[in-house]
Design an enzyme around this catalytic site. Sequence first.
Site, PDB file in Angstrom:
ATOM      1  N   HIS A 227       0.811  -1.326   0.094  1.00  0.00           N
ATOM      2  CA  HIS A 227       0.060   0.286  -0.049  1.00  0.00           C
ATOM      3  C   HIS A 227       0.995   1.169  -0.029  1.00  0.00           C
ATOM      4  CE1 HIS A 227       1.185  -0.118   4.203  1.00  0.00           C
ATOM      5  NE2 HIS A 227       0.698   1.073   4.368  1.00  0.00           N
TER       6      HIS A 227
HETATM    7  C1  UD1 Z   1      -1.961   4.795   6.563  1.00  0.00           C
HETATM    8  C2  UD1 Z   1      -0.584   5.192   7.308  1.00  0.00           C
HETATM    9  C3  UD1 Z   1       0.540   4.192   7.159  1.00  0.00           C
HETATM   10  C4  UD1 Z   1       0.033   2.689   7.600  1.00  0.00           C
HETATM   11  C5  UD1 Z   1      -1.269   2.451   6.765  1.00  0.00           C
HETATM   12  C6  UD1 Z   1      -1.910   1.334   7.259  1.00  0.00           C
HETATM   13  C7  UD1 Z   1      -0.118   7.370   7.758  1.00  0.00           C
HETATM   14  C8  UD1 Z   1       1.048   8.582   7.060  1.00  0.00           C
HETATM   15  N1  UD1 Z   1       0.083   6.412   6.907  1.00  0.00           N
HETATM   16  O1  UD1 Z   1      -1.529   4.926   5.220  1.00  0.00           O
HETATM   17  O2  UD1 Z   1       1.680   4.497   7.874  1.00  0.00           O
HETATM   18  O3  UD1 Z   1       0.906   1.812   7.225  1.00  0.00           O
HETATM   19  O4  UD1 Z   1      -2.164   3.580   6.970  1.00  0.00           O
HETATM   20  O5  UD1 Z   1      -2.963   1.015   6.525  1.00  0.00           O
HETATM   21  O6  UD1 Z   1      -0.603   7.796   8.620  1.00  0.00           O
HETATM   22  N2  UD1 Z   1      -9.170   4.663   2.630  1.00  0.00           N
HETATM   23  C9  UD1 Z   1     -10.409   4.164   2.618  1.00  0.00           C
HETATM   24  N3  UD1 Z   1     -10.926   3.708   3.783  1.00  0.00           N
HETATM   25  C10 UD1 Z   1     -10.339   3.864   5.217  1.00  0.00           C
HETATM   26  C11 UD1 Z   1      -8.841   4.339   4.971  1.00  0.00           C
HETATM   27  C12 UD1 Z   1      -8.394   4.777   3.751  1.00  0.00           C
HETATM   28  O7  UD1 Z   1     -11.102   3.939   1.650  1.00  0.00           O
HETATM   29  O8  UD1 Z   1     -10.797   3.394   5.969  1.00  0.00           O
HETATM   30  C13 UD1 Z   1      -8.515   5.166   1.359  1.00  0.00           C
HETATM   31  C14 UD1 Z   1      -8.784   6.561   1.282  1.00  0.00           C
HETATM   32  O9  UD1 Z   1      -8.918   6.922  -0.188  1.00  0.00           O
HETATM   33  C15 UD1 Z   1      -7.626   7.209   1.507  1.00  0.00           C
HETATM   34  C16 UD1 Z   1      -6.488   6.015   1.447  1.00  0.00           C
HETATM   35  O10 UD1 Z   1      -7.168   4.952   1.290  1.00  0.00           O
HETATM   36  O11 UD1 Z   1      -7.114   8.391   0.973  1.00  0.00           O
HETATM   37  C17 UD1 Z   1      -5.260   6.299   1.969  1.00  0.00           C
HETATM   38  O12 UD1 Z   1      -5.385   6.260   3.378  1.00  0.00           O
HETATM   39  P1  UD1 Z   1      -4.447   7.104   4.371  1.00  0.00           P
HETATM   40  O13 UD1 Z   1      -5.162   6.976   5.712  1.00  0.00           O
HETATM   41  O14 UD1 Z   1      -4.572   8.511   4.009  1.00  0.00           O
HETATM   42  O15 UD1 Z   1      -3.367   6.486   4.469  1.00  0.00           O
HETATM   43  P2  UD1 Z   1      -2.831   5.002   4.117  1.00  0.00           P
HETATM   44  O16 UD1 Z   1      -2.124   4.645   2.848  1.00  0.00           O
HETATM   45  O17 UD1 Z   1      -3.765   4.047   4.527  1.00  0.00           O
END
Ligand code: UD1
Length: 405
Positions: A227
């Site tokens: 991811h």
């Molecule tokens: C975050 C953490 C990372 C961790 C990862 C595990 C930071 C900087 N990064 O990254 O260290 O390894 O989580 O999962 O905090 N989204 C959904 N549903 C959710 C959550 C996210 O659809 O419940 C989608 C959204 O489009 C979002 C994208 O996933 O923009 C990324 O999510 P985000 O929380 O920004 O960062 P991660 O890449 O998950």
Amino acid sequence: MKIVSVVGARPNFMKIAPFIRAIKEHNLNGREQIDHILVHTGQHYDDKMSKAFFNALDIPNADINLGIGSGSHAEQVGRTMIEFEKVVRAEKPDWVVVVGDVNATCACSITAKKEQIKCAHIEAGLRSRDMSMPEEINRLVTDRLSDLLLTPDRLSGDNLRQEGVSEERIRFVGNIMIDTLEAQREKAAQLDPGVIVREAMITGQSLLSREQEDALAQNRIAVMTMHRPSNVDDQKILTEIIDFLMNEVSIDMPLLWPVHPRTMNQMKSFGLWEKALACENFLLMNPLGYHDLLRLNLGARIMLTDSGGLQEESCVLGTPCLTLRWNTERPITLREHGGASVLVGNNVEMIRNEYHESLAMERKPVRPELWDGKTAERIVKAIVGYGSKEERRPETGEGRKETGA
Ligand code: UD1
């Protein structure tokens, strides 16, 4: 004593569960009671990324949910600080406890210190020295500000000392993720991998073939998670990795891949999603629950991942692990430190070579020092005793020599 602890994203939940349990045990033993408040920033909000983990790991519902949701880093950190400041002002805790390296960790440590509340960081001192990773920035900020730095291994303590952190702030307590792994592995071992995969498979794929069922029953499987923006946000890199997985790994054995929402979005936008769904031995799944993924890892022939947590779990379980990164903040899990993991970046040639080498290896479980399932207990002891002479008895070597808080 009042403690506010904070979780925001999926990897935080496995770290907070044992801490909450250890607080309960502390309170049952009739010592000075800890009044604990759990705050969820809401960075991860999907049921599969959040609620499922609270249920599976018996984490009580968060007392307060900040509802931050998705957004740019500045948006997530900024919104979290605004909302968390209100919580800290209303609750006036003695301590704020943050875990890991996600945006919630950094945002809440800054807020706590600005409100002059003591802050403890669980999983302190990890360094990838890669400033292109938002997590590295979060780690640096959080460690710079926290009063109590609770480290998972000796290398992390050394990193902090090199940065000039004084001995008084550092406690070597071990890896709290492994508390969860030890508490849950028996339950995970009872699960049937065939059922896990069938239930999580993304609609549109066919049912499992006889060969796939056999491979799952005999643990002849590769497990994959990915991811990180460095792997999934670049079309060329993501395409090359997926081509390798489809044309080589999935020919050898079923490839099981619980897909992170970010990765699914990118695969769709690069036109890779349908192609992957159509590949027979390429089993794309919804994000898995904790026990399901642990069950797959317990028997997998090989793990391919860019997750720090899975790197650590593979080390303790002995699963040969290809870490799809050029660096790691968790060097203790690498083969050169006795672990099960090797860095392969996102270069297909390197991934291919190490893939074949890893397949020839036996499972070799390794347990780094103090990854013993008792880290949360040591953490509660360190927080409660912070600043007292008893907590850092020099004659036992505790504290200064890093033999445990
Ligand atoms: C975050 C953490 C990372 C961790 C990862 C595990 C930071 C900087 N990064 O990254 O260290 O390894 O989580 O999962 O905090 N989204 C959904 N549903 C959710 C959550 C996210 O659809 O419940 C989608 C959204 O489009 C979002 C994208 O996933 O923009 C990324 O999510 P985000 O929380 O920004 O960062 P991660 O890449 O998950």
